[in-house]
Design a protein around this motif. Structure first.
Motif, PDB file in Angstrom:
ATOM      1  N   ALA A   1       3.554   8.699 -20.970  1.00 53.75           N
ATOM      2  CA  ALA A   1       2.705   7.648 -20.409  1.00 53.75           C
ATOM      3  C   ALA A   1       3.499   6.804 -19.424  1.00 53.75           C
ATOM      4  N   TYR A   2       2.797   6.162 -18.496  1.00 57.48           N
ATOM      5  CA  TYR A   2       3.443   5.272 -17.526  1.00 57.48           C
ATOM      6  C   TYR A   2       2.474   4.155 -17.141  1.00 57.48           C
ATOM      7  N   VAL A   3       3.023   3.033 -16.701  1.00 60.23           N
ATOM      8  CA  VAL A   3       2.262   1.932 -16.112  1.00 60.23           C
ATOM      9  C   VAL A   3       3.130   1.350 -15.005  1.00 60.23           C
ATOM     10  N   VAL A   4       2.529   1.120 -13.837  1.00 57.34           N
ATOM     11  CA  VAL A   4       3.239   0.520 -12.718  1.00 57.34           C
ATOM     12  C   VAL A   4       2.479  -0.714 -12.254  1.00 57.34           C
ATOM     13  N   PHE A   5       3.138  -1.863 -12.276  1.00 58.75           N
ATOM     14  CA  PHE A   5       2.567  -3.116 -11.783  1.00 58.75           C
ATOM     15  C   PHE A   5       3.134  -3.375 -10.395  1.00 58.75           C
ATOM     16  N   LEU A   6       2.247  -3.631  -9.424  1.00 56.34           N
ATOM     17  CA  LEU A   6       2.704  -3.820  -8.045  1.00 56.34           C
ATOM     18  C   LEU A   6       2.046  -5.059  -7.443  1.00 56.34           C
ATOM     19  N   SER A   7       2.833  -5.899  -6.797  1.00 55.56           N
ATOM     20  CA  SER A   7       2.296  -7.077  -6.107  1.00 55.56           C
ATOM     21  C   SER A   7       3.070  -7.289  -4.817  1.00 55.56           C
ATOM     22  N   ALA A   8       2.372  -7.817  -3.794  1.00 53.71           N
ATOM     23  CA  ALA A   8       2.973  -8.005  -2.479  1.00 53.71           C
ATOM     24  C   ALA A   8       3.940  -9.190  -2.485  1.00 53.71           C
ATOM     25  N   ARG A   9       5.043  -9.027  -1.757  1.00 56.71           N
ATOM     26  CA  ARG A   9       6.018 -10.099  -1.563  1.00 56.71           C
ATOM     27  C   ARG A   9       5.710 -10.849  -0.270  1.00 56.71           C
ATOM     28  N   GLY A  10       6.186 -12.081  -0.182  1.00 54.01           N
ATOM     29  CA  GLY A  10       5.967 -12.864   1.019  1.00 54.01           C
ATOM     30  C   GLY A  10       6.664 -12.308   2.241  1.00 54.01           C
TER      31      GLY A  10
ATOM     32  N   TYR B   1       0.205  13.657 -14.438  1.00 54.55           N
ATOM     33  CA  TYR B   1      -0.363  12.508 -15.140  1.00 54.55           C
ATOM     34  C   TYR B   1      -1.773  12.207 -14.633  1.00 54.55           C
ATOM     35  N   SER B   2      -2.544  11.548 -15.458  1.00 57.44           N
ATOM     36  CA  SER B   2      -3.766  10.921 -14.971  1.00 57.44           C
ATOM     37  C   SER B   2      -3.362   9.664 -14.210  1.00 57.44           C
ATOM     38  N   ALA B   3      -4.252   9.131 -13.377  1.00 59.43           N
ATOM     39  CA  ALA B   3      -3.883   7.979 -12.554  1.00 59.43           C
ATOM     40  C   ALA B   3      -5.086   7.069 -12.365  1.00 59.43           C
ATOM     41  N   GLU B   4      -5.055   5.924 -13.010  1.00 62.75           N
ATOM     42  CA  GLU B   4      -6.102   4.922 -12.895  1.00 62.75           C
ATOM     43  C   GLU B   4      -5.554   3.737 -12.094  1.00 62.75           C
ATOM     44  N   HIS B   5      -6.356   3.233 -11.163  1.00 63.33           N
ATOM     45  CA  HIS B   5      -5.935   2.138 -10.294  1.00 63.33           C
ATOM     46  C   HIS B   5      -6.812   0.920 -10.564  1.00 63.33           C
ATOM     47  N   GLN B   6      -6.192  -0.175 -11.002  1.00 66.01           N
ATOM     48  CA  GLN B   6      -6.920  -1.400 -11.292  1.00 66.01           C
ATOM     49  C   GLN B   6      -6.365  -2.559 -10.471  1.00 66.01           C
ATOM     50  N   LEU B   7      -7.163  -3.596 -10.295  1.00 66.28           N
ATOM     51  CA  LEU B   7      -6.762  -4.767  -9.514  1.00 66.28           C
ATOM     52  C   LEU B   7      -7.361  -6.018 -10.127  1.00 66.28           C
ATOM     53  N   LYS B   8      -6.506  -7.035 -10.290  1.00 66.40           N
ATOM     54  CA  LYS B   8      -6.978  -8.328 -10.775  1.00 66.40           C
ATOM     55  C   LYS B   8      -6.086  -9.432 -10.208  1.00 66.40           C
ATOM     56  N   ASP B   9      -6.690 -10.367  -9.487  1.00 65.88           N
ATOM     57  CA  ASP B   9      -5.982 -11.519  -8.921  1.00 65.88           C
ATOM     58  C   ASP B   9      -4.757 -11.108  -8.102  1.00 65.88           C
ATOM     59  N   GLY B  10      -4.912 -10.069  -7.292  1.00 73.11           N
ATOM     60  CA  GLY B  10      -3.820  -9.625  -6.427  1.00 73.11           C
ATOM     61  C   GLY B  10      -2.805  -8.720  -7.103  1.00 73.11           C
ATOM     62  N   GLN B  11      -2.954  -8.501  -8.408  1.00 77.78           N
ATOM     63  CA  GLN B  11      -2.031  -7.629  -9.147  1.00 77.78           C
ATOM     64  C   GLN B  11      -2.620  -6.227  -9.247  1.00 77.78           C
ATOM     65  N   HIS B  12      -1.926  -5.242  -8.648  1.00 79.92           N
ATOM     66  CA  HIS B  12      -2.360  -3.854  -8.729  1.00 79.92           C
ATOM     67  C   HIS B  12      -1.647  -3.175  -9.896  1.00 79.92           C
TER      68      HIS B  12
ATOM     69  N   GLN C   1       0.820  -1.206   0.000  1.00 83.42           N
ATOM     70  CA  GLN C   1       0.000   0.000   0.000  1.00 83.42           C
ATOM     71  C   GLN C   1       0.861   1.266   0.000  1.00 83.42           C
ATOM     72  N   THR C   2       1.983   1.225   0.693  1.00 82.37           N
ATOM     73  CA  THR C   2       2.884   2.383   0.689  1.00 82.37           C
ATOM     74  C   THR C   2       3.396   2.662  -0.720  1.00 82.37           C
ATOM     75  N   MET C   3       3.742   1.604  -1.462  1.00 84.42           N
ATOM     76  CA  MET C   3       4.260   1.791  -2.807  1.00 84.42           C
ATOM     77  C   MET C   3       3.168   2.239  -3.783  1.00 84.42           C
ATOM     78  N   ILE C   4       1.951   1.767  -3.588  1.00 80.56           N
ATOM     79  CA  ILE C   4       0.837   2.245  -4.427  1.00 80.56           C
ATOM     80  C   ILE C   4       0.655   3.749  -4.225  1.00 80.56           C
ATOM     81  N   ASP C   5       0.619   4.169  -2.961  1.00 82.21           N
ATOM     82  CA  ASP C   5       0.450   5.593  -2.658  1.00 82.21           C
ATOM     83  C   ASP C   5       1.651   6.403  -3.138  1.00 82.21           C
ATOM     84  N   TRP C   6       2.855   5.827  -3.039  1.00 75.93           N
ATOM     85  CA  TRP C   6       4.071   6.552  -3.431  1.00 75.93           C
ATOM     86  C   TRP C   6       4.040   6.870  -4.923  1.00 75.93           C
TER      87      TRP C   6
END
Length: 249
Positions: free
Chosen positions: A226-235, A203-214, A188-193
């Motif tokens: 343009a930009y795209v950032v893929f974020l997923s939690a580590r164990g 930039y515009s900023a759209e937030h999507q989620l599918k199967d744990g992938q933000h 969540q910190t990295m999503i907000d960052w």
């Protein structure tokens, strides 16, 4: 005549004694010379001075040695490499109160997530994006860790990033950067960052989620960036990130 023979006999008897006396003197001289050598009388004064000086000991280093000692050192061994949990370059990170809160994600359909699932390379990931310039520049990517240091200033690498792979393309309409990395910061910190970076960068900023992938993504109309950032939690509580940024013309 008898007297001469007696004298010769006495001389013959005294010769071994004289020789013994001479030999004893020579042996005594050798012993004295050896004593002088051991005692340092004939040694190099500088060498003897160095040998007789006190040994200098660093008490801090002495406390850290020896790993095989029965008694452990009084303080932990120093670590030359900081742990992932240490906040590196903390001054370059926005304080928690300065981060903008990203909106809740839209769940369900996520074209960017589908593109990531299908890709096995950074070029494949960039080629599957809906931004036309990003997908066209993907075929020109060159792989090198150095591209991670050439991200746009308004969409940078996180200060605690550990780069895994990076690629880029430069020239013409291409200013494409694609970087895979991880950070010890929670998801969540990295999503907000990155949401904060995107909004403050215009930039515009759209937030999507599918199967744990933000996924955060957007464009900037004034220069077609343009930009795209893929974020997923580590164990381990950190975050794995794929970042695509294409600088506009």
């Amino acid at each position: 005549m008898m007297m001469g023979r007696r004298t010769n006999a006495i001389a013959i008897l005294l010769m071994p004694l004289a020789l013994a006396a001479c030999g004893g003197g020579s042996e005594a001289g050798n012993v004295d010379a050896l004593d002088d050598e051991i005692g340092g009388n004939s040694a190099d004064p500088a060498l003897m001075g160095a040998l007789q000086d006190q040994i200098m000991v660093d008490p801090q280093l002495a406390q850290q040695s020896n790993k095989d000692a029965i008694r452990p050192p009084s303080q932990p061994y120093s670590a030359p490499i900081p742990s992932d949990t240490v906040a590196a370059a903390k001054a370059a990170m926005p304080a928690d109160g300065e981060l903008l809160k990203a909106p809740d994600p839209v769940e369900g359909k996520c074209d960017a997530c589908d593109a990531q699932d299908k890709s096995v390379t950074l070029a494949g990931l960039a080629g599957g994006q809906k931004d036309r310039r990003t997908s066209e520049c993907a075929s020109k990517l060159n792989y090198s860790a150095g591209w991670a240091a050439r991200l746009p200033a308004d969409m940078p690498l996180h200060p605690q990033a550990r780069v895994i792979e990076a690629a880029g393309a430069e020239g013409g309409q291409c200013g494409l950067r694609v970087v895979t990395f991880s950070t010890p910061q929670p998801l969540q910190t990295m999503i907000d960052w990155y949401y904060t970076r995107a909004v403050r960068g215009g930039y515009s900023a759209e937030h999507q989620l599918k199967d744990g992938q933000h996924v955060l993504g957007g464009t900037r109309a004034k220069d077609d960036s343009a930009y795209v950032v893929f974020l997923s939690a580590r164990g381990d509580g950190g975050t794995d990130i794929d970042l695509i940024a294409n600088r506009g013309g």
